[in-house]
Design an enzyme around this catalytic site. Sequence first.
Site, PDB file in Angstrom:
ATOM      1  N   ASP A   8      -6.572 -17.388   8.502  1.00 35.19           N
ATOM      2  CA  ASP A   8      -6.842 -17.967   9.710  1.00 35.19           C
ATOM      3  C   ASP A   8      -8.161 -18.431   9.592  1.00 35.19           C
ATOM      4  O   ASP A   8      -8.880 -18.602   8.650  1.00 35.19           O
ATOM      5  CB  ASP A   8      -6.596 -17.233  10.847  1.00 35.19           C
ATOM      6  CG  ASP A   8      -7.521 -15.881  11.039  1.00 35.19           C
ATOM      7  OD1 ASP A   8      -8.657 -15.749  10.309  1.00 35.19           O
ATOM      8  OD2 ASP A   8      -7.384 -15.246  11.988  1.00 35.19           O
ATOM      9  N   CYS A  65      -7.962 -12.547   7.148  1.00 34.70           N
ATOM     10  CA  CYS A  65      -8.438 -13.054   8.627  1.00 34.70           C
ATOM     11  C   CYS A  65      -9.995 -12.208   8.995  1.00 34.70           C
ATOM     12  O   CYS A  65     -10.478 -11.889   8.163  1.00 34.70           O
ATOM     13  CB  CYS A  65      -7.345 -12.684   9.810  1.00 34.70           C
ATOM     14  SG  CYS A  65      -7.058 -10.994   9.978  1.00 34.70           S
ATOM     15  N   THR A  67     -10.512  -9.474  10.503  1.00 34.91           N
ATOM     16  CA  THR A  67     -10.681  -8.018   9.956  1.00 34.91           C
ATOM     17  C   THR A  67      -9.656  -7.767   8.952  1.00 34.91           C
ATOM     18  O   THR A  67      -9.732  -6.348   8.603  1.00 34.91           O
ATOM     19  CB  THR A  67     -10.228  -7.221  11.380  1.00 34.91           C
ATOM     20  OG1 THR A  67      -9.002  -7.572  11.954  1.00 34.91           O
ATOM     21  CG2 THR A  67     -11.238  -7.299  12.760  1.00 34.91           C
ATOM     22  N   HIS A  98       0.690   3.974  -5.832  1.00 35.72           N
ATOM     23  CA  HIS A  98       1.687   5.009  -5.214  1.00 35.72           C
ATOM     24  C   HIS A  98       2.652   4.135  -4.180  1.00 35.72           C
ATOM     25  O   HIS A  98       3.834   4.530  -4.008  1.00 35.72           O
ATOM     26  CB  HIS A  98       1.031   6.200  -4.304  1.00 35.72           C
ATOM     27  CG  HIS A  98       0.391   7.248  -5.341  1.00 35.72           C
ATOM     28  ND1 HIS A  98      -0.057   8.313  -4.772  1.00 35.72           N
ATOM     29  CD2 HIS A  98       0.515   7.243  -6.549  1.00 35.72           C
ATOM     30  CE1 HIS A  98      -0.609   8.964  -5.786  1.00 35.72           C
ATOM     31  NE2 HIS A  98      -0.259   8.439  -6.806  1.00 35.72           N
ATOM     32  N   HIS A 133       7.501   7.913  -6.647  1.00 39.16           N
ATOM     33  CA  HIS A 133       6.907   6.988  -5.574  1.00 39.16           C
ATOM     34  C   HIS A 133       8.076   5.788  -5.483  1.00 39.16           C
ATOM     35  O   HIS A 133       8.116   5.556  -4.419  1.00 39.16           O
ATOM     36  CB  HIS A 133       5.529   6.401  -6.191  1.00 39.16           C
ATOM     37  CG  HIS A 133       4.386   7.245  -6.368  1.00 39.16           C
ATOM     38  ND1 HIS A 133       4.194   8.119  -5.539  1.00 39.16           N
ATOM     39  CD2 HIS A 133       4.072   7.685  -7.388  1.00 39.16           C
ATOM     40  CE1 HIS A 133       2.950   8.813  -5.997  1.00 39.16           C
ATOM     41  NE2 HIS A 133       2.993   8.714  -7.238  1.00 39.16           N
TER      42      HIS A 133
HETATM   43  C1  RB5 Z   1      -9.811 -14.004  15.187  1.00 40.52           C
HETATM   44  O1  RB5 Z   1     -10.728 -14.287  16.039  1.00 40.52           O
HETATM   45  C2  RB5 Z   1      -9.369 -12.714  14.968  1.00 40.52           C
HETATM   46  O2  RB5 Z   1      -8.728 -12.120  15.876  1.00 40.52           O
HETATM   47  C3  RB5 Z   1      -8.588 -12.488  13.568  1.00 40.52           C
HETATM   48  O3  RB5 Z   1      -9.010 -13.387  12.619  1.00 40.52           O
HETATM   49  C4  RB5 Z   1      -8.078 -11.180  13.012  1.00 40.52           C
HETATM   50  O4  RB5 Z   1      -9.116 -10.606  12.948  1.00 40.52           O
HETATM   51  C5  RB5 Z   1      -6.861 -10.711  13.828  1.00 40.52           C
HETATM   52  O5  RB5 Z   1      -6.773  -9.596  13.519  1.00 40.52           O
END
Ligand code: RB5
Length: 151
Positions: A8, A65, A67, A98, A133
């Site tokens: 994203d 993204c 996180t 695994h 596994h």
């Molecule tokens: C975008 O602001 C953020 O929410 C997205 O990149 C991500 O971290 C969502 O899990």
Amino acid sequence: MKLALAADHAGVELKQKIIKRVEAAGHKALDMGTNTTESVDYPAYAVEVAQAVSAGSADRGVLVCGTGLGMCITANKISGIRAVGPCTLEQAEMSRRHNDANILCLGQRSLDEELALAILDVWLETPFEGGRHSRRLGLISDLEKNWPAQR
Ligand code: RB5
């Protein structure tokens, strides 16, 4: 290996670096967007990559993204997907040995770039061990088949 990749707006920069790196290592990269920092909804991108991996048009996938979390949650809704978001090299290695993880999710805002790329390298290079596994992964697949009956 053929890799499907997407990000994203919060993961574009790292995705571009990953594409360069995997191509330099001899892999084929299918870039499924996004390619600007204009705000987009990560589930739409996660689904594209997860479906490509699930259908076999890509061997594995990489999602980025902010996180790595939203991408991971979304990708794991698709049948046959085992998406992971390792934060250490050991987790990256074990997710392959695994869990036969087939999608790697990374957080551009959460991980230092050097660590993210090192996680990528380990994840790409580590094989699945199979054996006991495989049986455990079969139990996970069974959940996908029997989900309505188990609620
Ligand atoms: C975008 O602001 C953020 O929410 C997205 O990149 C991500 O971290 C969502 O899990």
